[in-house]
Design a protein around this motif. Structure first.
Motif, PDB file in Angstrom:
ATOM      1  N   LEU A 140     -11.132  18.825  67.257  1.00  0.00           N
ATOM      2  CA  LEU A 140     -11.575  17.676  67.645  1.00  0.00           C
ATOM      3  C   LEU A 140     -11.974  16.533  66.679  1.00  0.00           C
ATOM      4  N   TYR A 141     -11.767  16.795  65.598  1.00  0.00           N
ATOM      5  CA  TYR A 141     -11.985  16.117  64.332  1.00  0.00           C
ATOM      6  C   TYR A 141     -13.626  16.124  64.077  1.00  0.00           C
ATOM      7  N   ASP A 142     -14.393  15.113  64.193  1.00  0.00           N
ATOM      8  CA  ASP A 142     -15.602  14.960  63.916  1.00  0.00           C
ATOM      9  C   ASP A 142     -16.397  15.357  64.855  1.00  0.00           C
ATOM     10  N   PRO A 143     -17.010  16.675  64.811  1.00  0.00           N
ATOM     11  CA  PRO A 143     -17.810  17.113  65.810  1.00  0.00           C
ATOM     12  C   PRO A 143     -19.229  16.413  66.020  1.00  0.00           C
ATOM     13  N   TYR A 144     -19.454  15.423  64.906  1.00  0.00           N
ATOM     14  CA  TYR A 144     -21.087  15.086  65.193  1.00  0.00           C
ATOM     15  C   TYR A 144     -20.782  13.424  65.842  1.00  0.00           C
ATOM     16  N   ARG A 145     -19.612  13.204  66.282  1.00  0.00           N
ATOM     17  CA  ARG A 145     -19.441  11.891  66.870  1.00  0.00           C
ATOM     18  C   ARG A 145     -20.099  12.204  68.379  1.00  0.00           C
ATOM     19  N   GLU A 146     -20.365  11.099  69.006  1.00  0.00           N
ATOM     20  CA  GLU A 146     -20.936  11.156  70.281  1.00  0.00           C
ATOM     21  C   GLU A 146     -19.792  11.643  71.506  1.00  0.00           C
ATOM     22  N   GLY A 147     -19.928  12.580  72.068  1.00  0.00           N
ATOM     23  CA  GLY A 147     -18.955  13.093  73.223  1.00  0.00           C
ATOM     24  C   GLY A 147     -18.390  13.877  72.481  1.00  0.00           C
ATOM     25  N   ALA A 148     -18.462  14.497  71.180  1.00  0.00           N
ATOM     26  CA  ALA A 148     -17.597  15.516  70.734  1.00  0.00           C
ATOM     27  C   ALA A 148     -18.405  16.549  70.248  1.00  0.00           C
ATOM     28  N   ASP A 149     -17.943  17.987  69.921  1.00  0.00           N
ATOM     29  CA  ASP A 149     -18.846  19.009  69.409  1.00  0.00           C
ATOM     30  C   ASP A 149     -17.873  19.933  68.689  1.00  0.00           C
ATOM     31  N   PHE A 150     -18.197  21.032  68.358  1.00  0.00           N
ATOM     32  CA  PHE A 150     -17.374  22.098  67.755  1.00  0.00           C
ATOM     33  C   PHE A 150     -16.564  22.872  68.824  1.00  0.00           C
ATOM     34  N   VAL A 151     -15.321  23.087  68.517  1.00  0.00           N
ATOM     35  CA  VAL A 151     -14.557  23.628  69.856  1.00  0.00           C
ATOM     36  C   VAL A 151     -14.921  25.309  69.726  1.00  0.00           C
ATOM     37  N   ARG A 152     -14.449  25.830  70.634  1.00  0.00           N
ATOM     38  CA  ARG A 152     -14.368  27.500  70.620  1.00  0.00           C
ATOM     39  C   ARG A 152     -13.829  28.012  69.425  1.00  0.00           C
ATOM     40  N   GLY A 153     -14.486  29.094  68.896  1.00  0.00           N
ATOM     41  CA  GLY A 153     -13.835  29.591  67.797  1.00  0.00           C
ATOM     42  C   GLY A 153     -14.492  29.005  66.385  1.00  0.00           C
ATOM     43  N   THR A 191      -0.021  -1.505  62.930  1.00  0.00           N
ATOM     44  CA  THR A 191      -0.487  -1.830  64.389  1.00  0.00           C
ATOM     45  C   THR A 191      -1.293  -0.732  65.051  1.00  0.00           C
ATOM     46  N   ARG A 192      -1.255   0.525  64.438  1.00  0.00           N
ATOM     47  CA  ARG A 192      -1.675   2.024  64.981  1.00  0.00           C
ATOM     48  C   ARG A 192      -3.140   1.986  64.865  1.00  0.00           C
ATOM     49  N   TYR A 193      -4.028   1.999  65.711  1.00  0.00           N
ATOM     50  CA  TYR A 193      -5.496   2.120  65.764  1.00  0.00           C
ATOM     51  C   TYR A 193      -5.965   3.798  65.978  1.00  0.00           C
ATOM     52  N   VAL A 194      -6.102   4.335  65.182  1.00  0.00           N
ATOM     53  CA  VAL A 194      -6.391   5.872  65.593  1.00  0.00           C
ATOM     54  C   VAL A 194      -7.741   5.908  65.522  1.00  0.00           C
ATOM     55  N   ASP A 195      -8.416   6.273  66.732  1.00  0.00           N
ATOM     56  CA  ASP A 195     -10.083   6.286  66.897  1.00  0.00           C
ATOM     57  C   ASP A 195     -10.274   7.706  66.591  1.00  0.00           C
ATOM     58  N   ALA A 196     -10.451   8.019  65.271  1.00  0.00           N
ATOM     59  CA  ALA A 196     -10.618   9.377  64.778  1.00  0.00           C
ATOM     60  C   ALA A 196     -11.051   9.253  63.410  1.00  0.00           C
ATOM     61  N   VAL A 197     -12.102  10.168  63.254  1.00  0.00           N
ATOM     62  CA  VAL A 197     -12.530  10.356  61.604  1.00  0.00           C
ATOM     63  C   VAL A 197     -12.501  11.994  61.644  1.00  0.00           C
ATOM     64  N   MET A 198     -12.061  12.264  60.420  1.00  0.00           N
ATOM     65  CA  MET A 198     -11.990  13.816  59.986  1.00  0.00           C
ATOM     66  C   MET A 198     -12.465  14.079  58.767  1.00  0.00           C
ATOM     67  N   THR A 199     -12.800  15.183  58.372  1.00  0.00           N
ATOM     68  CA  THR A 199     -13.293  15.715  56.965  1.00  0.00           C
ATOM     69  C   THR A 199     -11.782  16.175  56.401  1.00  0.00           C
ATOM     70  N   ILE A 200     -11.828  15.830  55.188  1.00  0.00           N
ATOM     71  CA  ILE A 200     -10.403  16.395  54.482  1.00  0.00           C
ATOM     72  C   ILE A 200     -10.932  17.616  54.047  1.00  0.00           C
ATOM     73  N   PRO A 201     -10.058  18.913  54.395  1.00  0.00           N
ATOM     74  CA  PRO A 201     -10.505  20.053  53.847  1.00  0.00           C
ATOM     75  C   PRO A 201     -10.682  20.207  52.548  1.00  0.00           C
ATOM     76  N   LYS A 259     -14.837  12.305  54.137  1.00  0.00           N
ATOM     77  CA  LYS A 259     -14.106  11.935  55.406  1.00  0.00           C
ATOM     78  C   LYS A 259     -13.263  10.694  55.362  1.00  0.00           C
ATOM     79  N   THR A 260     -12.244  10.815  56.376  1.00  0.00           N
ATOM     80  CA  THR A 260     -11.452   9.565  56.412  1.00  0.00           C
ATOM     81  C   THR A 260     -11.348   9.235  57.659  1.00  0.00           C
ATOM     82  N   GLY A 261     -10.410   8.057  58.247  1.00  0.00           N
ATOM     83  CA  GLY A 261     -10.331   7.396  59.356  1.00  0.00           C
ATOM     84  C   GLY A 261     -10.972   6.204  59.473  1.00  0.00           C
ATOM     85  N   LEU A 262     -11.657   6.275  60.603  1.00  0.00           N
ATOM     86  CA  LEU A 262     -12.580   5.061  60.781  1.00  0.00           C
ATOM     87  C   LEU A 262     -13.569   4.721  59.687  1.00  0.00           C
ATOM     88  N   PRO A 263     -13.832   3.494  59.231  1.00  0.00           N
ATOM     89  CA  PRO A 263     -13.447   2.261  59.956  1.00  0.00           C
ATOM     90  C   PRO A 263     -12.106   1.541  59.463  1.00  0.00           C
TER      91      PRO A 263
END
Length: 367
Positions: A140-153, A191-201, A259-263
């Motif tokens: 789910l990408y950034d787990p610290y974002r509002e409405g997100a969290d760490f997934v099962r596993g 023109t693609r707005y991807v509403d996501a932030v992720m950590t580069i491994p 991190k990469t993605g927004l803004p």
């Protein structure tokens, strides 16, 4: 009964500098006024130092040209590129703030899909003040974002995350393409707005773009050297990528996150692909040697500060990449000069242990 007005202080107003490299009047700041005005600007004027650069009224700023760079650094000024946006790293050098946001002067305020203007600086600050997760990918990408969290596993032992050292933003309209791609896709627009932030491994490199970038100066600033590019050098337009490769290797070693993605920002002007090709063509060949080099770099356990990491990395550059071209021996030397300049202008950070800084950094944790 009237209620007294309250003033909301922008986040990190006293802890962040905005660094802008430029060769022109900074009229673009008018569009950013409501977002940037509370912050201090460091403007690095490239090219002719006798040219007057106009800055809109109402901004708190300092402006440096090549004469200032030579005066402040003396012989060490050789490490600062001329006629290349890599000159921006001089602003990183003279800042005394904890964080840096750097942006190009052809970048404007973008809008999200709802039509709302994007405060790119606020998003970078959010990215930097929340942890990163380089050791295990969250789907789910950034787990610290509002409405997100760490997934099962996702391992509970890794959910605290690590301090974020770099926040890499993206661009709408003109993509950040190399010259060959520009030539075959001259009319392409993003023109693609991807509403996501992720950590580069950890262990994964990325092509860092310097036009929309935030970073923790105290933790990774010494590694944010944009190389020796531009006038008098055999290569250009690899300045931010060089800094990105070096910084990512050092972040991985020191246990820091990227991190990469927004803004998003709105990139308004496409540079000339034929001019770009002339600047890039050696880099296009060289990167096939450079990337495997960075992928194989292992820094010693004695490297506990970004300065120590960078000096050790410079030795490896000289040893492994100088056979590719003599340019890399010169670059390795200027990497050391850069660190000498950094230590001279920032004596209090010379022996800063990253582990100690991370313990006191106070980044909010996921509840």
């Amino acid at each position: 009964m009237s209620v007294p007005a309250t003033t909301v202080t922008p986040p990190l107003a006293d802890e962040l500098d905005i660094v802008i490299p430029t060769i022109r009047n900074l009229d673009f700041l008018e569009q950013w006024r409501s977002f940037f005005q509370p912050y201090h600007l460091i403007i690095v004027q490239d090219g002719d130092p006798t040219k007057t650069i106009r800055v809109p009224e109402g901004f708190d700023y300092e402006l440096y040209n090549r004469n200032d760079i030579n005066r402040i650094l003396g012989p060490k000024a050789s490490c600062i590129s001329f006629k290349d946006s890599a000159c921006r790293c001089f602003g990183f050098l003279v800042s005394n703030k904890k964080y840096i946001f750097t942006i190009d002067d052809d970048c404007f305020v973008a809008k999200d899909p709802s039509g709302q203007e994007i405060n790119a600086l606020a998003q970078h600050i959010h990215n930097l003040l929340t942890p990163a997760t380089p050791f295990f990918f969250n789907t789910l990408y950034d787990p610290y974002r509002e409405g997100a969290d760490f997934v099962r596993g996702y391992p509970f032992s890794l959910r605290e995350g690590v301090t974020t050292a770099i926040s890499h933003g993206l661009w709408l309209n003109i993509p950040d393409y190399d010259a060959p791609t520009q030539l075959v896709k001259p009319l392409e627009r993003n023109t693609r707005y991807v509403d996501a932030v992720m950590t580069i491994p950890k262990g994964t490199l990325f092509p860092m773009c310097g036009m929309n970038l935030g970073f923790h100066r105290e933790l990774i600033g010494p590694a944010m050297y944009f190389g020796l590019m531009g006038d008098g050098q055999p290569i250009g337009r690899y300045d931010d990528m060089w800094a990105g490769w070096c910084a990512k290797v050092i972040c991985d070693h020191l246990g820091l996150g990227v991190k990469t993605g927004l803004p998003y920002i709105w990139h308004s002007k496409a540079s000339n692909p034929f001019v770009n090709l002339k600047k890039e063509y050696k880099g296009i060949y060289w990167q096939e040697e450079i990337i495997p080099f960075f992928q194989s770099v292992v820094l010693s356990k004695e490297c506990t500060t970004p300065q120590k990491c960078y000096v050790e990395l410079s030795k490896l550059v000289k040893e492994k990449l100088a056979p590719v071209d003599p340019y890399f021996e010169k670059l390795a030397g200027e990497m050391v000069t850069w660190i000498d300049a950094w230590n001279e202008l920032n004596p209090s950070t010379k022996g800063t242990d990253v582990a100690a800084v991370k313990k006191t950094d106070g980044a909010p944790k996921k509840k």
